[in-house]
Design a protein around this motif. Structure first.
Motif, short mmCIF file in Angstrom:
data_model
loop_
_atom_site.label_atom_id
_atom_site.label_comp_id
_atom_site.label_asym_id
_atom_site.label_seq_id
_atom_site.Cartn_x
_atom_site.Cartn_y
_atom_site.Cartn_z
N MET A 1 0.84 -1.20 0.00
CA MET A 1 0.00 0.00 0.00
C MET A 1 0.88 1.25 0.00
O MET A 1 1.78 1.37 0.82
CB MET A 1 -0.91 0.01 1.23
N ASN B 1 -7.06 8.77 2.03
CA ASN B 1 -8.13 7.86 1.61
C ASN B 1 -9.42 8.64 1.41
O ASN B 1 -9.76 9.53 2.20
CB ASN B 1 -8.34 6.78 2.67
N MET C 1 -11.29 4.37 -1.56
CA MET C 1 -11.74 3.22 -0.77
C MET C 1 -13.21 2.99 -1.09
O MET C 1 -13.95 3.93 -1.42
CB MET C 1 -11.55 3.49 0.71
N ASN D 1 -2.25 -5.12 -6.62
CA ASN D 1 -2.30 -5.42 -5.19
C ASN D 1 -3.71 -5.84 -4.78
O ASN D 1 -4.70 -5.55 -5.47
CB ASN D 1 -1.87 -4.20 -4.38
N ARG E 1 -7.34 -6.03 -3.14
CA ARG E 1 -8.34 -5.02 -2.83
C ARG E 1 -8.71 -5.11 -1.35
O ARG E 1 -8.93 -6.19 -0.82
CB ARG E 1 -9.57 -5.27 -3.70
N SER E 2 -8.79 -3.98 -0.65
CA SER E 2 -9.19 -3.97 0.75
C SER E 2 -10.67 -3.59 0.86
O SER E 2 -11.23 -2.98 -0.05
CB SER E 2 -8.34 -2.98 1.55
N SER F 1 -14.79 -1.92 6.70
CA SER F 1 -15.67 -2.71 7.57
C SER F 1 -16.96 -1.96 7.89
O SER F 1 -16.91 -0.84 8.39
CB SER F 1 -14.96 -3.06 8.88
N CYS G 1 -5.86 2.68 8.84
CA CYS G 1 -4.44 2.31 8.98
C CYS G 1 -3.57 3.54 9.24
O CYS G 1 -2.49 3.71 8.67
CB CYS G 1 -3.95 1.55 7.74
#
Length: 330
Positions: free
Chosen positions: A1, A7, A46, A88, A90-91, A94, A292
């Motif tokens: 990342m 973000n 995001m 990379n 994917r996140s 939540s 993060c």
């Protein structure tokens, strides 16, 4: 990342604003261009499964007035993020109940996590299809996404109307104003219960916490052992509610704003009320504005959300879509 990035996350209306002027055949090129522009500006897109889920509901009927723009929003956001990730993983942001499970109960709702992951997988598949070739809109547990959303919205509307009636009753009984009773710890705990109870039930269904139906009245007989266990359970739920109130004040603030609007508008339709559950869920991310330990900007056109950001003196991190474009010269 990549480090040093800001973000950004769109709510559902902002996601639509993102693509309103984009033609279907231009989506891939648009996403590629936006991914490069965002990266140049130090921005990382995001995506919330809550927003994706709302958009997917409009794809269940081709006659839905938001069918086309919802498809465009999903495809453009997913491709923009894919291009930015450049291979990379994917996140996933939540949703509220997963945050409560992790941060309050210190557990994972694995089945709910899998459900949200399946929603993101559907969105990813859509990003590589045409509008006339949509994938199956069922989650991994076999539920049709729109049916799931309809059930959640119906339950939310019923529960929040009951909370409003409770506050109105207390105001009348105590001789205080509605506003005074709305801002009590008791009312805030009632609102927090919407997520603490939902999360507990999810964990209970996975066998990770005790099943209260075995000891709590009226599900079980009132033996001394059950009464003692019930008292302990209720006390712990109260402590969990207080921790939710402490950790997520923006969620509580918007929830109270919704209760106030129900009180002031006795004729508020269920359709109008339904939308607030997803806005409330998204508010769990507004408190410390980091993911993060990196900054987060929330982009919305929802008046109630913007009002809450004013209350928290947080207008730099909660922006309208046009304000966001202006701030970063997009």
């Amino acid at each position: 990342m990549q480090e040093g990035m800001v973000n950004i996350i769109f709510d559902t209306n902002a996601a639509r604003d993102f693509v309103t002027a984009v033609k279907l055949e231009e989506l891939a090129a648009f996403a590629k261009n936006m991914s490069e522009l965002y990266t140049t500006k130090g921005l990382r897109l995001m995506i919330s499964p809550i927003v994706i889920m709302e958009l997917l509901c409009h794809l269940s009927d081709t006659k839905d007035k938001d069918f086309s723009v919802s498809f465009k929003a999903i495809k453009a956001m997913m491709l923009t993020q894919e291009y930015q990730l450049n291979g990379n993983l994917r996140s996933m942001m939540s949703p509220g109940e997963l945050l409560v499970a992790n941060e309050i109960y210190h557990m994972h709702c694995e089945q709910r996590e899998k459900m949200y992951m399946s929603i993101m997988a559907i969105a990813e598949e859509i990003s590589h299809r045409n509008i006339d070739n949509l994938p199956d809109l069922h989650t991994i547990d076999g539920n049709f996404i729109k049916d799931y959303v309809d059930d959640i919205e119906k339950s939310f509307a019923q529960q929040f109307r009951e909370v409003c009636k409770s506050v109105e009753f207390l105001a009348k009984y105590m001789g205080d104003s509605f506003e005074t009773n709305l801002n009590t710890l008791k009312t805030e705990c009632l609102l927090a219960t919407y997520f603490t109870r939902t999360t507990y039930n999810l964990l209970m269904n996975e066998g990770k916490v005790p099943d209260y139906r075995y000891f709590l009245y009226p599900y079980a007989p009132q033996t001394l052992s059950n009464v003692m266990q019930g008292i302990k359970f209720v006390h712990q739920m109260e402590e969990n509610n207080k921790e939710v109130i402490r950790r997520y004040p923006a969620f509580i603030s918007l929830a109270k704003e919704v209760i106030k609007r129900i009180h002031l508008n006795k004729n508020m339709s269920d359709d109008k009320l339904h939308n607030y559950i997803w806005d409330i869920n998204l508010m769990f991310h507004i408190n410390d504005h980091t993911i993060c330990r990196e900054p987060l900007i929330f982009i919305t056109s929802d008046k109630a959300m913007l009002l809450v950001s004013d209350v928290f003196h947080d207008t730099e991190n909660v922006l309208k879509y046009d304000e966001f474009k202006h701030k970063f010269k997009l």
